[in-house]
Design a protein around this motif. Structure first.
Motif, PDB file in Angstrom:
ATOM      1  N   LYS A  67      45.678  36.215  53.229  1.00  0.00           N
ATOM      2  CA  LYS A  67      46.487  37.035  52.523  1.00  0.00           C
ATOM      3  C   LYS A  67      46.618  36.761  51.070  1.00  0.00           C
ATOM      4  O   LYS A  67      46.515  37.681  50.084  1.00  0.00           O
ATOM      5  CB  LYS A  67      47.995  36.993  52.900  1.00  0.00           C
ATOM      6  CG  LYS A  67      48.149  37.460  54.378  1.00  0.00           C
ATOM      7  CD  LYS A  67      49.633  37.416  55.028  1.00  0.00           C
ATOM      8  CE  LYS A  67      49.830  37.939  56.402  1.00  0.00           C
ATOM      9  NZ  LYS A  67      51.226  37.759  56.727  1.00  0.00           N
ATOM     10  N   SER A  68      46.525  35.515  50.644  1.00  0.00           N
ATOM     11  CA  SER A  68      46.723  35.132  49.313  1.00  0.00           C
ATOM     12  C   SER A  68      45.377  35.451  48.527  1.00  0.00           C
ATOM     13  O   SER A  68      45.282  36.139  47.289  1.00  0.00           O
ATOM     14  CB  SER A  68      46.963  33.616  48.986  1.00  0.00           C
ATOM     15  OG  SER A  68      47.896  33.312  49.673  1.00  0.00           O
ATOM     16  N   ILE A  69      44.342  35.085  49.189  1.00  0.00           N
ATOM     17  CA  ILE A  69      42.915  35.465  48.563  1.00  0.00           C
ATOM     18  C   ILE A  69      42.874  37.219  48.367  1.00  0.00           C
ATOM     19  O   ILE A  69      42.371  37.758  47.533  1.00  0.00           O
ATOM     20  CB  ILE A  69      41.958  34.872  49.265  1.00  0.00           C
ATOM     21  CG1 ILE A  69      41.786  33.350  49.377  1.00  0.00           C
ATOM     22  CG2 ILE A  69      40.458  35.610  48.820  1.00  0.00           C
ATOM     23  CD1 ILE A  69      40.809  32.850  50.014  1.00  0.00           C
ATOM     24  N   LEU A  70      43.208  37.894  49.572  1.00  0.00           N
ATOM     25  CA  LEU A  70      43.014  39.204  49.559  1.00  0.00           C
ATOM     26  C   LEU A  70      43.928  40.006  48.582  1.00  0.00           C
ATOM     27  O   LEU A  70      43.502  41.012  47.952  1.00  0.00           O
ATOM     28  CB  LEU A  70      43.337  40.003  51.142  1.00  0.00           C
ATOM     29  CG  LEU A  70      42.407  39.633  52.089  1.00  0.00           C
ATOM     30  CD1 LEU A  70      42.956  40.093  53.555  1.00  0.00           C
ATOM     31  CD2 LEU A  70      40.837  39.775  51.851  1.00  0.00           C
ATOM     32  N   SER A  71      45.166  39.593  48.268  1.00  0.00           N
ATOM     33  CA  SER A  71      45.787  39.992  47.121  1.00  0.00           C
ATOM     34  C   SER A  71      45.614  39.346  45.929  1.00  0.00           C
ATOM     35  O   SER A  71      46.361  39.833  44.882  1.00  0.00           O
ATOM     36  CB  SER A  71      47.443  39.629  47.780  1.00  0.00           C
ATOM     37  OG  SER A  71      47.732  38.350  47.696  1.00  0.00           O
ATOM     38  N   SER A  72      44.898  38.525  45.748  1.00  0.00           N
ATOM     39  CA  SER A  72      44.584  38.030  44.505  1.00  0.00           C
ATOM     40  C   SER A  72      43.781  38.723  43.326  1.00  0.00           C
ATOM     41  O   SER A  72      42.775  39.408  43.735  1.00  0.00           O
ATOM     42  CB  SER A  72      43.882  36.523  44.490  1.00  0.00           C
ATOM     43  OG  SER A  72      43.548  36.039  43.132  1.00  0.00           O
ATOM     44  N   PRO A  73      44.122  39.055  42.110  1.00  0.00           N
ATOM     45  CA  PRO A  73      43.618  39.820  41.222  1.00  0.00           C
ATOM     46  C   PRO A  73      42.109  39.017  40.666  1.00  0.00           C
ATOM     47  O   PRO A  73      41.327  39.718  40.022  1.00  0.00           O
ATOM     48  CB  PRO A  73      44.529  40.075  40.218  1.00  0.00           C
ATOM     49  CG  PRO A  73      45.466  38.908  40.082  1.00  0.00           C
ATOM     50  CD  PRO A  73      45.508  38.666  41.866  1.00  0.00           C
ATOM     51  N   ASN A  74      42.207  37.598  40.875  1.00  0.00           N
ATOM     52  CA  ASN A  74      40.872  36.920  40.533  1.00  0.00           C
ATOM     53  C   ASN A  74      40.065  36.716  41.678  1.00  0.00           C
ATOM     54  O   ASN A  74      39.264  35.819  41.426  1.00  0.00           O
ATOM     55  CB  ASN A  74      41.690  35.525  40.126  1.00  0.00           C
ATOM     56  CG  ASN A  74      42.500  35.785  38.733  1.00  0.00           C
ATOM     57  OD1 ASN A  74      42.200  36.379  37.833  1.00  0.00           O
ATOM     58  ND2 ASN A  74      43.715  35.028  38.947  1.00  0.00           N
TER      59      ASN A  74
END
Length: 573
Positions: free
Chosen positions: A119-126
């Motif tokens: 979830k953190s990666i999928l939502s990360s703008p970077n």
């Protein structure tokens, strides 16, 4: 006397050449396989030593350990191409890490299986989100100009926001109305009980329909071919319009051939590789690109008010999603072939997922008679099949059955039916999400994911793979993960005291080429097709026993069955 410039080999050199010439064919293959075996064994030993758990400061974020592999440079690629789901499941168990590395064709990819980290990666703008689409357009569809052009353009008013378009309420409402209308019209003819191929519907012809001589309202068919083709034809009509299918009647069959070869082409297998799947995949791809480029040119002429020709003259019923993409590609000045690659990738991405998940949902419901009864009882107020009697119609023959389907009520008031959809996604979705990091990133597990949360550090430029199947089949997270149990998603609503569906423990649903499949368009389409089939048809095994669920054979996105199932079909009314 003229000088002779011919070079004379020493006698001992000539005998050496002759010895090598005659002895080389006898030892070449033996030596080759010996060197290959030695290289693989050495690679496995070396990568195994490198993969051993390193002593690290518990207070510092870990770096991912690279999983052992056998093949130099290729690494895990052969196993990834053969069955990527099994590869990640086995590495999940053997590595015992939330993040580990896999080696694919000379590159290391960080593999993340913790749902909170995903979830953190999928939502990360970077984290760059076009990696999978870029590779698919390049290796599978043969032209990545769309990605290059979108990266180069500075005019942000020109964008190809497919996920945003699909999630728009107006698009969801219009698509629900259109698809429900097609299902109501065509579901009575899922099978037509016609002996002649000429009289059968397009979706019947590939499913080997045969009539039971003793019962004219009973027939046999291959279930996967029948459901997949029915969904594919109706979705194609919605997306591309009736003229597209009328003029390219074999496009669905070609799309399934490309789907079978997708993973092999995606990993970059050369056209020269000696495999029917590879050569067939490339030739089918070329054929589909030609078809969609012709369609694109015809629509451009139609959009400009120019007669596109007799065959593709009426294109009013093309979906707004496809119309918008065609107009966007014209603004980007893409060539017809580049535009065709973009259209084909979206067309495949939508139809592949919805058709397969519909099949699996239908099969699981009919394989459990108690579940089937509960589902029919639950959606009875909003899904009904009926057939007017001869007395009502006044005609001396039976009218075709009719379907009443209120999709909005189904989505609001049928928690068990929706839970079947989520359980099917859990068991049969083999999607993989890809990202490329644009900055350093530290990921930490949530307390729900681990009793002792671990942190991992990944660096800018590294590639990340998120195989959702590794989480969805993890016995540490789901009891009896191989068992189909939709009740695992049913909870008590604290507000009303009734039952409701809760898919939070499913984790992030796998992405396709154009974003997450977790949206109302995909969910509504799958449940609408499933409801129509379950309401209007009875499906049983031809041997009189319970239907058997075949094993998964992972293709890209969603699994297809490892074998066909022959079934009996008869109308419920």
């Amino acid at each position: 006397m003229e000088e002779d410039w011919r070079y004379e080999w020493p006698s001992n050199t000539g005998s050496l050449i002759q010895t090598v010439k005659y002895s080389l064919p006898k030892v070449t293959w033996i030596n080759f396989f010996a060197i290959l075996a030695f290289s693989c064994i050495a690679t496995r030993i070396i990568s195994g030593f490198r993969s051993r758990q390193r002593v690290q400061d518990p207070a510092e974020p870990r770096t991912s350990r690279l999983a052992p592999y056998w093949f130099p440079w290729f690494g895990h690629s052969p196993f990834f191409a053969w069955n990527h789901a099994s590869l990640f499941e086995s590495l999940r168990d053997s590595m015992n890490e939330s993040v580990f590395g896999v080696y694919l064709r000379g590159e290391t990819h960080n593999t993340v299986i913790s749902p909170s980290m995903i979830k953190s990666i999928l939502s990360s703008p970077n984290a760059e989100s076009t990696l999978a689409l870029d590779q698919a357009l390049k290796n599978v569809f043969g032209n990545r100009s769309l990605i290059q052009t979108l990266q180069e353009t500075s005019n942000r008013e020109i964008s190809d926001d497919v996920p945003g378009m699909i999630k728009k309420e107006s698009f969801v409402n219009d698509s629900s109305t259109a698809i429900t209308g097609l299902i109501k019209h065509n579901i009575p003819n899922l099978v037509t009980f016609s002996k002649s191929l000429v009289d059968q519907t397009p979706w019947e012809r590939d499913s080997l329909v045969s009539l039971a001589e003793e019962n004219q309202s009973l027939c046999e068919a291959n279930l996967f071919a029948l459901v997949r083709n029915f969904v594919g034809h109706n979705l194609s009509t919605f997306l591309m319009g009736e003229a597209f299918l009328e003029n390219f009647p074999m496009v669905i069959e070609d799309l399934w051939k490309l789907d079978t070869s997708f993973v092999t082409l995606f990993v970059g297998t050369s056209r020269a590789f000696p495999s029917p799947r590879v050569s067939g995949g490339y030739s089918t791809r070329d054929k589909l690109i030609h078809i969609t480029s012709v369609f694109h040119r015809a629509f451009c002429a139609f959009d400009d008010g120019i007669d596109p020709g007799l065959e593709l003259r009426d294109l009013d019923d093309v979906s707004e999603l496809v119309k918008q993409r065609m107009r966007t590609f014209r603004k980007l000045n893409l060539t017809a072939n580049a535009s065709a690659a973009g259209h084909l990738s979206l067309y495949w991405d939508i139809i592949e997922h919805i058709s397969k998940i519909t099949y699996w949902t239908v099969l699981h419901i009919f394989a459990d008679s108690a579940l089937l009864d509960e589902i029919r009882k639950e959606f009875a107020p909003c899904v009904k099949s009926s057939r007017p009697s001869r007395e009502e119609t006044g005609f001396p023959f039976d009218e075709p059955p009719r379907l009443s389907l209120d999709l909005e009520k189904v989505l609001e008031s049928c928690p068990l039916f929706k839970a079947c959809y989520y359980e099917t996604i859990r068991l049969h979705s083999a999607g993989v999400s890809f990202r490329k990091l644009e900055s350093d990133l530290i990921l930490t597990e949530s307390a729900n994911d681990a009793t002792e949360p671990r942190s991992y550090k990944m660096r800018k430029g590294e590639k990340v793979i998120m195989p959702h199947v590794a989480y969805q089949t993890d016995p540490r997270r789901f009891s009896n993960p191989d068992q189909y149990d939709p009740l695992r998603f049913i909870v008590t609503d604290p507000a009303s005291g009734g039952k409701k569906v809760d898919a939070n423990n499913l984790g992030p649903i796998a992405e396709g080429l154009y974003g997450s499949k977790d949206n109302k368009f995909y969910e509504g389409s799958i449940l609408a097709f499933t409801a129509g089939i379950v309401s209007m048809w009875d499906i049983t095994s031809t041997d009189g026993k319970d239907l058997k669920i075949p094993k998964n054979w992972p293709t890209w996105g969603s699994s297809q069955p490892a074998r066909e199932i022959r079934v009996n079909l008869k109308p419920t009314v």
